[in-house]
Motif scaffolding. Structure first.
Motif, PDB file in Angstrom:
ATOM      1  N   PHE A 175      43.172  25.698 -83.638  1.00 46.15           N
ATOM      2  CA  PHE A 175      42.719  26.028 -82.290  1.00 46.15           C
ATOM      3  C   PHE A 175      41.203  26.217 -82.287  1.00 46.15           C
ATOM      4  O   PHE A 175      40.618  26.620 -83.307  1.00 46.15           O
ATOM      5  N   LEU A 176      40.575  25.939 -81.147  1.00 46.27           N
ATOM      6  CA  LEU A 176      39.154  26.197 -80.987  1.00 46.27           C
ATOM      7  C   LEU A 176      38.940  27.638 -80.551  1.00 46.27           C
ATOM      8  O   LEU A 176      39.809  28.248 -79.928  1.00 46.27           O
ATOM      9  N   LYS A 177      37.783  28.174 -80.886  1.00 44.68           N
ATOM     10  CA  LYS A 177      37.448  29.516 -80.429  1.00 44.68           C
ATOM     11  C   LYS A 177      37.497  29.570 -78.908  1.00 44.68           C
ATOM     12  O   LYS A 177      36.983  28.696 -78.225  1.00 44.68           O
ATOM     13  N   GLY A 178      38.118  30.612 -78.380  1.00 41.89           N
ATOM     14  CA  GLY A 178      38.235  30.766 -76.936  1.00 41.89           C
ATOM     15  C   GLY A 178      39.507  30.193 -76.355  1.00 41.89           C
ATOM     16  O   GLY A 178      39.847  30.494 -75.201  1.00 41.89           O
ATOM     17  N   GLU A 179      40.233  29.363 -77.113  1.00 44.78           N
ATOM     18  CA  GLU A 179      41.479  28.789 -76.618  1.00 44.78           C
ATOM     19  C   GLU A 179      42.600  29.827 -76.653  1.00 44.78           C
ATOM     20  O   GLU A 179      42.535  30.831 -77.363  1.00 44.78           O
ATOM     21  N   THR A 180      43.638  29.534 -75.882  1.00 44.65           N
ATOM     22  CA  THR A 180      44.819  30.392 -75.857  1.00 44.65           C
ATOM     23  C   THR A 180      45.799  29.966 -76.944  1.00 44.65           C
ATOM     24  O   THR A 180      46.067  28.778 -77.118  1.00 44.65           O
ATOM     25  N   ILE A 181      46.318  30.940 -77.657  1.00 47.44           N
ATOM     26  CA  ILE A 181      47.334  30.688 -78.692  1.00 47.44           C
ATOM     27  C   ILE A 181      48.653  31.276 -78.214  1.00 47.44           C
ATOM     28  O   ILE A 181      48.705  32.421 -77.768  1.00 47.44           O
ATOM     29  N   GLU A 182      49.705  30.484 -78.295  1.00 46.53           N
ATOM     30  CA  GLU A 182      51.044  30.969 -77.963  1.00 46.53           C
ATOM     31  C   GLU A 182      51.977  30.681 -79.136  1.00 46.53           C
ATOM     32  O   GLU A 182      52.070  29.538 -79.590  1.00 46.53           O
ATOM     33  N   LEU A 183      52.644  31.726 -79.605  1.00 42.17           N
ATOM     34  CA  LEU A 183      53.599  31.611 -80.701  1.00 42.17           C
ATOM     35  C   LEU A 183      54.969  32.042 -80.197  1.00 42.17           C
ATOM     36  O   LEU A 183      55.083  33.013 -79.452  1.00 42.17           O
ATOM     37  N   ARG A 184      55.992  31.341 -80.637  1.00 37.80           N
ATOM     38  CA  ARG A 184      57.355  31.601 -80.165  1.00 37.80           C
ATOM     39  C   ARG A 184      58.305  31.747 -81.341  1.00 37.80           C
ATOM     40  O   ARG A 184      58.299  30.930 -82.262  1.00 37.80           O
ATOM     41  N   CYS A 185      59.113  32.784 -81.313  1.00 39.04           N
ATOM     42  CA  CYS A 185      60.135  32.993 -82.330  1.00 39.04           C
ATOM     43  C   CYS A 185      61.413  32.307 -81.852  1.00 39.04           C
ATOM     44  O   CYS A 185      61.990  32.694 -80.824  1.00 39.04           O
ATOM     45  N   HIS A 186      61.843  31.295 -82.574  1.00 38.96           N
ATOM     46  CA  HIS A 186      62.934  30.422 -82.127  1.00 38.96           C
ATOM     47  C   HIS A 186      64.090  30.477 -83.110  1.00 38.96           C
ATOM     48  O   HIS A 186      63.896  30.410 -84.328  1.00 38.96           O
ATOM     49  N   ALA A 187      65.312  30.610 -82.599  1.00 34.49           N
ATOM     50  CA  ALA A 187      66.506  30.699 -83.438  1.00 34.49           C
ATOM     51  C   ALA A 187      67.263  29.370 -83.434  1.00 34.49           C
ATOM     52  O   ALA A 187      67.178  28.577 -82.488  1.00 34.49           O
ATOM     53  N   TRP A 188      68.002  29.137 -84.510  1.00 36.17           N
ATOM     54  CA  TRP A 188      68.795  27.914 -84.651  1.00 36.17           C
ATOM     55  C   TRP A 188      69.780  27.797 -83.497  1.00 36.17           C
ATOM     56  O   TRP A 188      70.447  28.761 -83.113  1.00 36.17           O
ATOM     57  N   LYS A 189      69.872  26.581 -82.949  1.00 37.72           N
ATOM     58  CA  LYS A 189      70.725  26.277 -81.799  1.00 37.72           C
ATOM     59  C   LYS A 189      70.405  27.182 -80.607  1.00 37.72           C
ATOM     60  O   LYS A 189      71.265  27.439 -79.759  1.00 37.72           O
TER      61      LYS A 189
END
Length: 288
Positions: free
Chosen positions: A146-160
């Motif tokens: 990511f570039l400085k200043g950009e938004t980061i989104e992380l998601r915790c995802h489960a199987w199926k």
């Protein structure tokens, strides 16, 4: 105005001259305004407009946008801008699909790799990485750099897509966010402090499951760009350096062990000689 012909007369004369040239031109030749050395401006057609300008490069987008998947997930790859005769490549090999969208249903590990597309009106796109993992829980991101200043989104995802609750997000082993309903970890403006290794943990029913780690890199706007290939070679270099240090350390260990054994043997021999010498000096025969 005296000395200048009327605009109407100039236009008529030029048109007459143009049609006379056309009548004298060989049958099947190009129009006068497209022939080399023609005094007339070329006629702009859709084809000439496209051919005179470099075509744009196609872009591959993911829907949903996460480039990391678990087995059995679905993902749609779209080639933008949409056009006719779309071609797709997976790891450099041409795919039979000619649709502007390429759908992967129930993804498998061998679906991992680089995807590219191209239409009749575009250049081939840059490669987009897709990773298919095996596990109960996966930390997802739209990309790794990511570039400085950009938004980061992380998601915790489960199987199926099994329900996850009491989810925690970690950066470099420190808890950064806790959510009961598995909300996305949202970082509004990325800075250098957000470089690091991330993972998530949550409950699937009564099972407490953790994801593997994901390294996130924050790139300076004025710094050199970081590509997935760079990250790959950084990881390879790190592994090689680790192996080299291990080999050197192991070699030093065995060298020290050998030298220590040799010193111990020398010490035992010298101790035996000293003991024997002392006994000879203290016997009655030696005293008399």
């Amino acid at each position: 105005m005296k000395g200048f012909p009327a605009l109407k007369d100039v236009t008529v004369n030029k048109c007459d001259e143009y049609y006379k040239r056309e009548a004298q031109a060989p049958k099947g030749s190009l129009p006068a305004n497209t022939r080399e050395g023609s005094p007339y401006p070329p006629t702009l057609t859709p084809y000439s407009l496209v051919s005179s300008v470099n075509p744009p490069k196609a872009v591959v987008s993911l829907d949903p946008p996460w480039y990391r998947l678990l087995e059995k997930d679905n993902v749609s790859l779209k080639c933008l801008p949409e056009g006719y005769s779309t071609q797709w490549w997976h790891n450099g090999s041409l795919i039979s699909s000619q649709s502007s969208s390429y759908f992967i249903k129930s993804a498998r590990v061998n679906d991992s790799g680089e995807y590219q597309c191209q239409t009749s009106s575009t250049l081939r796109s840059d490669p987009v990485q897709l990773e298919v993992h095996i596990g109960w829980v996966l930390l997802q991101a739209v990309r790794q750099v990511f570039l400085k200043g950009e938004t980061i989104e992380l998601r915790c995802h489960a199987w199926k897509s099994k329900p996850l609750h009491k989810v925690s997000y970690f950066q470099d082993g420190r808890s950064k966010k806790f959510t009961h309903d598995n909300a996305i970890f949202h970082i509004p403006k990325a800075t250098g402090q957000h470089n690091g290794s991330y993972f998530c943990r949550g409950l699937i029913g009564n099972r407490n499951e953790s994801s593997g780690s994901l390294n996130i890199y924050i790139q300076d706007l004025e710094g050199p760009s970081i590509t997935p290939g760079d990250l790959h070679w950084h990881q390879v270099t790190l592994c090689l350096m680790t192996g080299l240090l291990f080999a050197v350390d192991t070699g030093l260990y065995f060298l020290m062990q050998r030298n220590l054994r040799s010193l111990m043997e020398d010490w035992k021999i010298n101790k035996l000689k000293w003991s024997q010498s002392f006994q000879l000096q203290t016997t009655p025969h030696a005293i008399g």
